[in-house]
Design an enzyme around this catalytic site. Structure first.
Site: not given
Ligand code: NAP
Length: 254
Positions: A22, A70, A162, A166
């Site tokens: 996702r 994981d 966090y 990062k």
């Molecule tokens: P998200 O929608 O919460 O999705 C997180 C993803 O990580 C999911 O596919 C989840 O898998 C997977 N995940 C979580 N724990 C895991 C584990 N132990 N092993 C393997 N997979 C795992 O997050 P997002 O917003 O798309 O963010 C993606 C990345 O971008 C992250 O690293 C986040 O820190 C970074 N980021 C996001 C933002 C933002 O504004 N959204 C900004 C800066 C950086 P399942 O659902 O299958 O458990």
């Protein structure tokens, strides 16, 4: 001698995207497939969602598989990489995207909150990279992209764990880039600002409003904004870029 024009095409490339069930990871997987790569869609708890991503990619007549695990567990990370190599015979691209938040003010943050975030966000990226790099070294070709965050550059109250994970990813990116540059492997990070996924959607509305007011471009980013940069970093065209952390934040950090 004129430069040979580098290609932006990923035909024949094999990619593993962690946390691709996702959010940003899903869109990175879809865009890598659009660019021609075969993609392993990693998930942790979202098996059904990951299979839906695989189905979307297959509808476009591109190859994809879903792999559970994981990333913070060494055996799972090792298996993720080896299953990609068993299936396709190589691994060209690793996108360490899996990440979580456990936000709390420092005085309320437990050691478990700290460990969980560091283990998934930083140790997970280390483990997947650790097991992917030997294959890339043998191939004399590879691309690693780590998903950091603007919070790793500037910090954020309530996100000490966090932010540390990062910021750690940026140091990890630079050190690894130096180690493997001579093998034609690039290692870069992207540092997204506020991107419209569940992470931002769960922010209280007043916080969303105040963040929006600080973004020079006047909007939150989209997963596509991040994915375009990730795909570019994976192409031959980006072959001389390594050890960088590229902000994708609508000017927020300027
Ligand atoms: P998200 O929608 O919460 O999705 C997180 C993803 O990580 C999911 O596919 C989840 O898998 C997977 N995940 C979580 N724990 C895991 C584990 N132990 N092993 C393997 N997979 C795992 O997050 P997002 O917003 O798309 O963010 C993606 C990345 O971008 C992250 O690293 C986040 O820190 C970074 N980021 C996001 C933002 C933002 O504004 N959204 C900004 C800066 C950086 P399942 O659902 O299958 O458990």
């Amino acid at each position: 001698m004129p430069d040979k024009r580098p290609t932006s095409n990923l035909d024949g490339q094999i990619a593993l995207v962690t946390g691709a069930s996702r959010g940003i990871g899903e869109v990175i997987a879809l865009r890598l497939a659009e660019a021609g790569a075969s993609v392993a869609v990693s998930y942790h708890t979202g098996a059904e969602a990951a299979h839906r991503v695989v189905a979307k990619i297959s509808e476009e007549h591109k190859e994809a598989i879903a792999l559970g695990g994981d990333v913070s567990q060494e055996e799972d990370a090792k298996l993720l990489v080896s299953r990609v190599v068993d299936h396709w015979g190589r691994i060209d691209i690793l996108v360490n995207n899996a990440g979580i938040t456990r936000d709390k003010l420092l005085i309320r943050m437990s050691a478990e909150d700290w460990d969980e975030v560091l283990n998934i966000n930083l140790r997970g990226a280390f483990l997947c990279t650790r097991y992917a790099i030997p294959h890339m070294v043998k191939q004399r070709h590879g691309r690693v992209v780590n998903t950091s965050s603007i919070v790793g550059l500037s910090g954020n109250p309530g996100q000490a764990n966090y932010a540390a994970s990062k910021a750690g990813l940026i140091g990890f990116t630079k050190a690894t880039a130096r180690e493997v540059a001579s093998r034609n492997i690039t290692v870069n990070a992207v540092a997204p600002g506020y991107i419209t996924t569940s992470m931002v959607e769960h922010m209280p509305p007043d916080l969303q409003k105040s963040v929006l007011e600080r973004i020079p471009m006047g909007r939150f980013g989209t997963p596509g904004d991040v994915a375009e940069t990730v795909v570019f970093l994976c192409t031959e065209a980006a072959g001389y870029i390594t050890g960088q952390a590229i902000s994708i934040d609508g000017g927020l950090a300027v």
